[in-house]
Design a protein around this motif. Structure first.
Motif, PDB file in Angstrom:
ATOM      1  N   GLU A 172       0.817  -1.210   0.000  1.00  0.00           N
ATOM      2  CA  GLU A 172       0.000   0.000   0.000  1.00  0.00           C
ATOM      3  C   GLU A 172       0.854   1.265   0.000  1.00  0.00           C
ATOM      4  N   GLY A 173       2.131   1.119   0.353  1.00  0.00           N
ATOM      5  CA  GLY A 173       3.044   2.250   0.286  1.00  0.00           C
ATOM      6  C   GLY A 173       3.199   2.989   1.599  1.00  0.00           C
ATOM      7  N   PRO A 174       4.260   3.776   1.724  1.00  0.00           N
ATOM      8  CA  PRO A 174       4.568   4.441   3.001  1.00  0.00           C
ATOM      9  C   PRO A 174       3.539   5.474   3.428  1.00  0.00           C
ATOM     10  N   GLU A 175       2.902   6.139   2.474  1.00  0.00           N
ATOM     11  CA  GLU A 175       1.961   7.201   2.858  1.00  0.00           C
ATOM     12  C   GLU A 175       0.648   6.648   3.391  1.00  0.00           C
ATOM     13  N   VAL A 176       0.456   5.348   3.264  1.00  0.00           N
ATOM     14  CA  VAL A 176      -0.693   4.687   3.882  1.00  0.00           C
ATOM     15  C   VAL A 176      -0.265   3.958   5.148  1.00  0.00           C
ATOM     16  N   ASP A 231      11.632   8.852   2.667  1.00  0.00           N
ATOM     17  CA  ASP A 231      12.128   9.400   3.935  1.00  0.00           C
ATOM     18  C   ASP A 231      11.201   8.979   5.074  1.00  0.00           C
ATOM     19  N   VAL A 232      11.366   7.743   5.514  1.00  0.00           N
ATOM     20  CA  VAL A 232      10.533   7.206   6.593  1.00  0.00           C
ATOM     21  C   VAL A 232      10.719   8.007   7.882  1.00  0.00           C
ATOM     22  N   PRO A 233      11.970   8.260   8.329  1.00  0.00           N
ATOM     23  CA  PRO A 233      12.132   9.043   9.563  1.00  0.00           C
ATOM     24  C   PRO A 233      11.530  10.439   9.456  1.00  0.00           C
TER      25      PRO A 233
END
Length: 392
Positions: free
Chosen positions: A114-118, A172-174
């Motif tokens: 679903e991706g990082p923004e979800v 940029d997860v952090p």
């Protein structure tokens, strides 16, 4: 994680805290003796740690005449850590204290694709709900630790060409999480954190160990000289994409053929069973069949163990671990997988490397990764340099 005792005369406030993190209450006099510092210096540094809440009153020692001396102890509840292990189809989140001991744990179903923004906002919402449910929402958060199911550049926390994580490469997860929570955020590969979790909670005496995760994919984490080994770009331990000796030209989802993961992961075992008319679609289906006594499933898991063991035999010869820990969903099938792994390693490796080698199931189980994520944060935020910087 192994830590050295501060050298005499070198005990900054952070190093004084490191000394107290063993949980043993000590008096000012004892701390003065251990550190070699002046009593007034120890008093000033203890006061700084007391003001920050990192040290608390541990009571008084028994009096032998005169006023009893006060004792001081590390306050593990001064802050909380938010941790998560994110897999391909699930996540485990936790709130822990500053010893990485879990105060609350929750499992979530989710799809990494679903991706990082979800996925990341879902984790943040779940952490906040967990803090509220446990009455810890007013406790200061020390930091966040996350394990992801793919290579991660640890210095930046950005995924590095992860094969099963569309939309995550270089993200940029952090940055996203820190913008919401305002604390340090550390990210690593989930199997690295499983290795850290097993090492810190179950096998602290093992200086050289390999932790294997066998689930939807296959990965490994290495502890060398008591420290997590990540490699130059965070790609150490990508065991699943090593060429397996008997895999032939079976295609792998990474784009290559003959990878270990293509023949020995939970997904690969399930596919092989379906080809024989056995209903199996996931790693959990495979485990359920083995536990129910299905002969074909048991044989398939045993063969997967042999395939894994043949690749691990090369690691044993190169790395010379004293311990191999096998975890992940497929490992829940029990001795079938372990027996295959042991069989191949002992057949292919020299006696010098296997004479004292133990091959055991995971002790931390499903919580290994999330415990490792918490330990990663604790080691960072309570390192002497970070503590000294904060107190300054």
């Amino acid at each position: 994680m192994k830590e050295d005792v501060p050298s005499v005369g070198a005990a900054s406030p952070g190093e004084l805290l490191r000394l107290l993190r063993d949980g043993v209450p000590r008096t000012r006099s004892e701390l003065t003796t251990v550190t070699g510092l002046a009593r007034s210096t120890v008093r000033a540094r203890l006061d700084a740690l007391l003001d920050a809440g990192l040290v608390s009153d541990g009571g008084s020692e028994a009096s032998t005449g005169g006023r009893p001396a006060g004792r001081f102890v590390f306050n593990a509840r001064a802050r909380v850590v938010l941790a998560a292990e994110v897999g391909a189809t699930h996540a485990t989140i936790a709130v822990t204290d500053l010893t990485s001991a879990p105060l609350a744990v929750r499992r979530l179903d989710q799809d990494i694709a679903e991706g990082p923004e979800v996925v990341l906002p879902r984790l943040i919402a779940a952490w906040r709900a967990l803090l509220a449910e446990t009455g810890l929402e007013s406790t200061r958060v020390a930091g966040v630790g996350i394990g992801l199911p793919g290579p991660v550049e640890h210095s930046t926390g950005r995924p590095n060409n992860p094969p099963i994580m569309p939309g995550w490469d270089g993200y940029d997860v952090p940055g996203l999480i820190s913008a919401e929570l305002g604390v340090p955020v550390l990210v690593d590969n989930e199997v690295n954190l499983m290795a850290l979790g097993e090492h810190t909670t179950s096998f602290p005496e093992a200086e050289h160990l390999i932790v294997i995760k066998v689930a939807t994919g296959i990965g490994a984490g290495f502890i060398s000289n008591g420290l997590l080994h990540r490699g130059a770009v965070g790609a150490a331990g990508d065991l699943g994409h090593i060429l397996a000796p008997h895999a032939g030209d079976v295609p792998c989802r990474c784009g290559n053929t003959g990878c270990l993961e293509a023949v020995a992961s939970g997904s690969a075992i399930a596919a092989a069973l379906r080809a024989k008319g056995v209903e199996a679609y996931t790693s959990s289906d495979v485990v359920a069949l083995v536990r129910a006594g299905n002969l074909e499933a048991g044989q398939a898991v045993r063969q997967a163990g042999r395939n894994i063991g043949e690749v691990l035999a090369a690691c044993v010869s190169m790395f010379n671990p004293s311990l191999i820990v096998v975890g992940g969903t497929v490992a829940l099938a029990g001795e079938m997988l372990l027996a295959g792994v042991r069989e191949a390693i002992y057949r292919r490796s020299l006696p010098l490397a296997t004479g004292n080698l133990r091959i055991v199931p995971s002790q931390a189980g499903d919580d290994a990764g999330v415990l490792g994520a918490a330990a990663m944060v604790v080691q960072h935020v309570l390192s002497p340099a970070v503590v000294d910087r904060q107190l300054a």
